[in-house]
Design a protein around this motif. Structure first.
Motif, PDB file in Angstrom:
ATOM      1  N   SER A 164     -25.535  89.518  -1.798  1.00 46.47           N
ATOM      2  CA  SER A 164     -25.130  88.113  -1.760  1.00 46.47           C
ATOM      3  C   SER A 164     -25.847  87.301  -2.835  1.00 46.47           C
ATOM      4  CB  SER A 164     -25.400  87.511  -0.378  1.00 46.47           C
ATOM      5  OG  SER A 164     -26.776  87.603  -0.042  1.00 46.47           O
ATOM      6  N   GLY A 165     -27.083  87.659  -3.125  1.00 47.43           N
ATOM      7  CA  GLY A 165     -27.793  86.976  -4.201  1.00 47.43           C
ATOM      8  C   GLY A 165     -27.048  87.096  -5.520  1.00 47.43           C
ATOM      9  N   PHE A 166     -26.554  88.314  -5.827  1.00 50.78           N
ATOM     10  CA  PHE A 166     -25.795  88.520  -7.059  1.00 50.78           C
ATOM     11  C   PHE A 166     -24.417  87.865  -6.988  1.00 50.78           C
ATOM     12  CE2 PHE A 166     -28.892  91.984  -7.364  1.00 50.78           C
ATOM     13  CZ  PHE A 166     -29.309  91.837  -8.679  1.00 50.78           C
ATOM     14  N   VAL A 167     -23.774  87.907  -5.778  1.00 51.86           N
ATOM     15  CA  VAL A 167     -22.449  87.301  -5.619  1.00 51.86           C
ATOM     16  C   VAL A 167     -22.522  85.798  -5.850  1.00 51.86           C
ATOM     17  CG1 VAL A 167     -20.663  86.726  -3.927  1.00 51.86           C
ATOM     18  CG2 VAL A 167     -21.502  89.067  -4.101  1.00 51.86           C
ATOM     19  N   VAL A 168     -23.516  85.145  -5.225  1.00 52.57           N
ATOM     20  CA  VAL A 168     -23.665  83.698  -5.397  1.00 52.57           C
ATOM     21  C   VAL A 168     -23.995  83.372  -6.851  1.00 52.57           C
ATOM     22  CG1 VAL A 168     -25.023  81.671  -4.736  1.00 52.57           C
ATOM     23  CG2 VAL A 168     -24.345  83.336  -2.997  1.00 52.57           C
ATOM     24  N   TYR A 169     -24.830  84.202  -7.466  1.00 52.80           N
ATOM     25  CA  TYR A 169     -25.207  83.979  -8.865  1.00 52.80           C
ATOM     26  C   TYR A 169     -23.996  84.136  -9.793  1.00 52.80           C
ATOM     27  CZ  TYR A 169     -27.557  84.709 -13.358  1.00 52.80           C
ATOM     28  OH  TYR A 169     -27.958  84.624 -14.677  1.00 52.80           O
ATOM     29  N   ALA A 170     -23.155  85.159  -9.518  1.00 53.35           N
ATOM     30  CA  ALA A 170     -22.039  85.463 -10.422  1.00 53.35           C
ATOM     31  C   ALA A 170     -20.774  84.669 -10.102  1.00 53.35           C
ATOM     32  CB  ALA A 170     -21.724  86.964 -10.367  1.00 53.35           C
ATOM     33  N   LEU A 171     -20.452  84.501  -8.814  1.00 49.70           N
ATOM     34  CA  LEU A 171     -19.178  83.915  -8.413  1.00 49.70           C
ATOM     35  C   LEU A 171     -19.292  82.506  -7.862  1.00 49.70           C
ATOM     36  CD1 LEU A 171     -17.543  87.027  -6.666  1.00 49.70           C
ATOM     37  CD2 LEU A 171     -17.340  86.302  -9.061  1.00 49.70           C
ATOM     38  N   GLY A 172     -20.496  82.148  -7.394  1.00 49.72           N
ATOM     39  CA  GLY A 172     -20.676  80.794  -6.873  1.00 49.72           C
ATOM     40  C   GLY A 172     -20.726  80.735  -5.360  1.00 49.72           C
ATOM     41  N   VAL A 173     -21.090  79.574  -4.863  1.00 51.49           N
ATOM     42  CA  VAL A 173     -21.279  79.356  -3.433  1.00 51.49           C
ATOM     43  C   VAL A 173     -19.970  79.494  -2.659  1.00 51.49           C
ATOM     44  CG1 VAL A 173     -21.842  77.575  -1.733  1.00 51.49           C
ATOM     45  CG2 VAL A 173     -23.341  77.928  -3.694  1.00 51.49           C
ATOM     46  N   LYS A 174     -18.883  78.922  -3.189  1.00 53.81           N
ATOM     47  CA  LYS A 174     -17.605  78.934  -2.472  1.00 53.81           C
ATOM     48  C   LYS A 174     -17.082  80.350  -2.251  1.00 53.81           C
ATOM     49  CE  LYS A 174     -16.034  74.333  -3.864  1.00 53.81           C
ATOM     50  NZ  LYS A 174     -14.960  73.546  -4.527  1.00 53.81           N
ATOM     51  N   ALA A 175     -17.240  81.211  -3.226  1.00 56.93           N
ATOM     52  CA  ALA A 175     -16.777  82.599  -3.096  1.00 56.93           C
ATOM     53  C   ALA A 175     -17.523  83.312  -1.973  1.00 56.93           C
ATOM     54  CB  ALA A 175     -16.977  83.333  -4.421  1.00 56.93           C
ATOM     55  N   ALA A 176     -18.812  83.011  -1.827  1.00 52.78           N
ATOM     56  CA  ALA A 176     -19.598  83.624  -0.753  1.00 52.78           C
ATOM     57  C   ALA A 176     -19.069  83.220   0.622  1.00 52.78           C
ATOM     58  CB  ALA A 176     -21.064  83.220  -0.897  1.00 52.78           C
ATOM     59  N   PHE A 177     -18.700  81.944   0.780  1.00 50.07           N
ATOM     60  CA  PHE A 177     -18.167  81.480   2.063  1.00 50.07           C
ATOM     61  C   PHE A 177     -16.839  82.165   2.385  1.00 50.07           C
ATOM     62  CE2 PHE A 177     -20.480  77.234   1.212  1.00 50.07           C
ATOM     63  CZ  PHE A 177     -21.639  77.722   1.815  1.00 50.07           C
ATOM     64  N   VAL A 178     -15.966  82.323   1.398  1.00 53.01           N
ATOM     65  CA  VAL A 178     -14.668  82.964   1.608  1.00 53.01           C
ATOM     66  C   VAL A 178     -14.840  84.431   1.986  1.00 53.01           C
ATOM     67  CG1 VAL A 178     -12.493  83.637   0.504  1.00 53.01           C
ATOM     68  CG2 VAL A 178     -13.446  81.362   0.093  1.00 53.01           C
ATOM     69  N   LEU A 179     -15.728  85.132   1.289  1.00 53.97           N
ATOM     70  CA  LEU A 179     -15.981  86.546   1.590  1.00 53.97           C
ATOM     71  C   LEU A 179     -16.537  86.711   3.006  1.00 53.97           C
ATOM     72  CD1 LEU A 179     -17.508  87.808  -1.777  1.00 53.97           C
ATOM     73  CD2 LEU A 179     -15.370  88.570  -0.730  1.00 53.97           C
ATOM     74  N   ASP A 180     -17.412  85.814   3.402  1.00 52.13           N
ATOM     75  CA  ASP A 180     -17.981  85.855   4.748  1.00 52.13           C
ATOM     76  C   ASP A 180     -16.880  85.714   5.793  1.00 52.13           C
ATOM     77  OD1 ASP A 180     -19.619  85.826   6.953  1.00 52.13           O
ATOM     78  OD2 ASP A 180     -20.595  83.931   6.486  1.00 52.13           O
ATOM     79  N   ALA A 181     -15.997  84.733   5.632  1.00 49.42           N
ATOM     80  CA  ALA A 181     -14.909  84.513   6.581  1.00 49.42           C
ATOM     81  C   ALA A 181     -13.974  85.713   6.642  1.00 49.42           C
ATOM     82  CB  ALA A 181     -14.124  83.256   6.190  1.00 49.42           C
ATOM     83  N   LEU A 182     -13.710  86.341   5.505  1.00 54.88           N
ATOM     84  CA  LEU A 182     -12.842  87.519   5.458  1.00 54.88           C
ATOM     85  C   LEU A 182     -13.435  88.675   6.262  1.00 54.88           C
ATOM     86  CD1 LEU A 182     -10.369  89.003   4.333  1.00 54.88           C
ATOM     87  CD2 LEU A 182     -11.720  89.556   2.289  1.00 54.88           C
ATOM     88  N   LEU A 183     -14.736  88.878   6.143  1.00 56.17           N
ATOM     89  CA  LEU A 183     -15.391  89.956   6.883  1.00 56.17           C
ATOM     90  C   LEU A 183     -15.394  89.680   8.386  1.00 56.17           C
ATOM     91  CD1 LEU A 183     -18.333  90.745   4.446  1.00 56.17           C
ATOM     92  CD2 LEU A 183     -16.381  92.189   4.963  1.00 56.17           C
ATOM     93  N   PHE A 184     -15.572  88.419   8.777  1.00 52.38           N
ATOM     94  CA  PHE A 184     -15.462  88.065  10.190  1.00 52.38           C
ATOM     95  C   PHE A 184     -14.058  88.370  10.719  1.00 52.38           C
ATOM     96  CE2 PHE A 184     -19.237  85.116   9.901  1.00 52.38           C
ATOM     97  CZ  PHE A 184     -19.955  85.741  10.895  1.00 52.38           C
ATOM     98  N   PHE A 185     -13.030  88.128   9.900  1.00 52.02           N
ATOM     99  CA  PHE A 185     -11.651  88.393  10.312  1.00 52.02           C
ATOM    100  C   PHE A 185     -11.429  89.889  10.532  1.00 52.02           C
ATOM    101  CE2 PHE A 185      -7.124  89.164   9.264  1.00 52.02           C
ATOM    102  CZ  PHE A 185      -6.555  88.440  10.311  1.00 52.02           C
ATOM    103  N   ILE A 186     -12.013  90.709   9.679  1.00 48.80           N
ATOM    104  CA  ILE A 186     -11.914  92.164   9.863  1.00 48.80           C
ATOM    105  C   ILE A 186     -12.575  92.569  11.180  1.00 48.80           C
ATOM    106  CG2 ILE A 186     -12.638  94.403   8.947  1.00 48.80           C
ATOM    107  CD1 ILE A 186     -12.430  93.179   6.138  1.00 48.80           C
ATOM    108  N   GLY A 187     -13.734  91.975  11.484  1.00 53.54           N
ATOM    109  CA  GLY A 187     -14.398  92.237  12.753  1.00 53.54           C
ATOM    110  C   GLY A 187     -13.526  91.834  13.932  1.00 53.54           C
ATOM    111  N   PHE A 188     -12.819  90.709  13.806  1.00 52.98           N
ATOM    112  CA  PHE A 188     -11.910  90.252  14.860  1.00 52.98           C
ATOM    113  C   PHE A 188     -10.828  91.298  15.122  1.00 52.98           C
ATOM    114  CE2 PHE A 188      -8.035  88.229  16.290  1.00 52.98           C
ATOM    115  CZ  PHE A 188      -8.460  87.337  17.261  1.00 52.98           C
TER     116      PHE A 188
END
Length: 398
Positions: free
Chosen positions: A159-183
Motif C-alpha cells: 500500500s505504501g508503494f500504491v499510494v506513492y505511485a497511484l495516489g490516495v484515491k486509488a487505494a480507497f477504490v482497491l480497498d472497496a473492491l477487495l471488501f466486495f470480493i470478501g462479500f
C-alpha cells in the motif's frame, strides 16, 4: 505450521472465513496508509492524527454493550454480510474527503467504517467456539492472528508503494473492491449455527452478562489481561515518527508502509516459533519480553533503519500475546455468553487502544518525546506481567 494447514483442510467454514480475512485485511491497509498520508499532506496537528487513530477503536467501545447481545440473537452469516456491505460503502465514501475543510466528514466515515469492522470481528470471534472443537480454538486464533499479521506485512508494504505511485484515491477504490470480493465469498458459504431465541429483552440479557461476570471473576480478569495488548496500538506513534524523523529521508507513504510492515514481519513469525512453547504459565514471560522490545525500540527510534529492525522485535511477541489471552477467555466462557463476553472483551481492549492513541497525541503536544512515550508503554508491560502472575496463581494454576 503443519497443524494450521491440517485444521484449515478439515474445517471448510474456518477455511472460507480465513480467506475472507486475508482479502479484507489486506485491503484495509490500503485505506490506512492512504488516510495517514492524506493527513500528513494536509499538515494537520499531532492531536488530529491521534484522534483519527483513536477513531479506529472508539466505535467498538461504544457499540459493545449491545453488539454482543445482537450477536447472540441473530444469524451470524446474515449479520456479517450486512456489516461487509457497510464497510464497502463507507470505504468508497472516503473518496469525498479532498481537503482539510472536510476533516469532519473523514471522522464520521472512519467511525462508521470501523464500527462495522469491529462488529464483524466480534461476530466472527464469537462464531469460532460454536463451529470448532474446544481443542482447535487456540490454533484457530493463531491462524487468525497470523493472517492479520501477514496481510499487515504485505498490505502495508504494497500500500505504501500504491499510494506513492497511484495516489490516495486509488487505494480507497482497491480497498472497496477487495471488501466486495470478501462479500461474495461469504455469500456462498453455508454456516450451520442454531441461534437460540430466548425471548429476553436486550436490557435483560445485558444484566445477565454483568451478573455472570460478577460470579466468574476469572473471566473478567482475563479480559483485562487481554486488553493490555491494546497498548501496542502504534498507529499514532508511527505517524508522528514518520512526520518528525523520516519525512526528510523518504517519502511519507513509503515510510509509513515500511515501518508498519517491518513490525508485521515479527507479528507473522512470532506465533510460528512461540505457538508450541506458550502455555498458561509462560504467558507472563511474553509480557516481559514485549516490554524489553519496546525499550529497545524507544532507544533507536530516531534512526530509520535501526528502528525498522527494532520494530520486527516489537512485533514478534504481540501476536501470541493476543491470540493466547483470547483463547483463555474463550475456554473459560460458557457457550450461552460467547457473543456478549467477546463483545465486552473487545470493548475493554479497544478502550485501552483508543486511550493509548489519544494519550500519545496529548503527551506529544505538551512536549513529551516519542522515545519517552514508548518507554512508558514498555513499563506498562512489565507491570502487566506482575498482574498476570497474580491471576495465574489465584485462578488458573491447577
Amino acid at each position: 505450521m503443519k497443524q494450521y494447514i491440517k485444521l484449515l483442510k478439515n474445517e471448510y467454514v474456518l477455511r472460507r472465513l480465513s480467506t475472507i480475512q486475508l482479502i479484507s485485511y489486506f485491503g484495509a491497509w490500503f485505506s490506512n496508509v492512504a488516510i495517514y498520508t492524506l493527513l500528513i499532506e494536509m499538515d494537520v496537528s499531532a492531536g488530529v492524527i491521534a484522534l483519527v487513530a483513536a477513531l479506529h477503536f472508539l466505535p467498538g467501545v461504544l457499540q459493545a454493550p449491545v453488539s454482543g447481545t445482537f450477536i447472540d440473537r441473530l444469524a451470524p452469516k446474515k449479520l456479517m454480510l450486512w456489516l461487509l456491505s457497510i464497510e464497502i460503502v463507507s470505504t468508497l465514501s472516503l473518496l469525498m474527503v479532498q481537503d482539510i475543510s472536510l476533516l469532519w466528514l473523514l471522522y464520521i466515515i472512519i467511525f462508521i467504517r470501523m464500527g462495522a469492522a469491529s462488529f464483524y470481528f466480534t461476530a466472527e470471534m464469537s462464531l469460532l467456539p460454536r463451529i470448532l472443537h474446544h481443542d482447535h480454538l487456540k490454533q484457530a486464533n493463531e491462524i487468525h492472528s497470523v493472517i492479520w499479521s501477514f496481510s499487515y506485512t504485505v498490505g502495508m508494504a504494497v500500500s505504501g508503494f500504491v499510494v506513492y505511485a497511484l495516489g490516495v484515491k486509488a487505494a480507497f477504490v482497491l480497498d472497496a473492491l477487495l471488501f466486495f470480493i470478501g462479500f461474495l465469498l461469504l455469500f456462498n458459504v453455508k454456516i450451520d449455527v442454531i441461534v437460540t431465541q430466548s425471548g429476553e429483552s436486550v436490557i435483560r440479557m445485558m444484566k445477565k452478562t454483568f451478573t455472570y461476570l460478577k460470579e466468574n471473576k476469572h473471566v473478567l480478569h482475563l479480559m483485562f489481561v487481554h486488553s493490555l495488548v491494546g497498548l501496542t496500538s502504534f498507529d499514532a506513534v508511527v505517524a508522528l515518527m514518520v512526520d518528525r524523523y523520516y519525512s526528510a529521508v523518504i517519502a511519507t507513504s513509503l515510510a509509513l508502509g515500511l515501518m508498519h510492515s517491518s513490525r508485521a514481519v515479527g507479528l507473522v513469525f512470532g506465533p510460528v516459533f512461540l505457538g508450541k512453547w506458550i502455555n498458561d504459565k509462560r504467558l507472563l514471560y511474553l509480557f516481559l519480553f514485549q516490554g524489553i522490545a519496546l525499550f529497545v525500540w524507544s532507544y533507536v527510534m530516531e534512526y530509520f533503519y535501526l528502528s525498522l529492525l527494532a520494530s520486527v522485535f516489537v512485533g514478534f511477541f504481540t501476536t501470541t500475546l493476543w491470540s493466547y489471552s483470547y483463547t483463555l477467555i474463550q475456554h473459560k466462557t460458557d457457550k450461552e455468553y460467547y457473543g456478549r463476553i467477546v463483545a465486552y472483551n473487545d470493548m475493554i481492549f479497544l478502550t485501552v487502544a483508543s486511550v493509548t492513541s489519544l494519550l500519545t497525541g496529548e503527551l506529544a503536544k505538551i512536549g513529551f518525546s516519542l522515545q519517552s512515550i514508548v518507554a512508558y508503554m514498555a513499563a506498562a508491560f512489565f507491570m502487566s506481567s506482575i498482574y498476570y502472575a497474580w491471576i495465574y496463581k489465584r485462578y488458573i494454576r491447577g
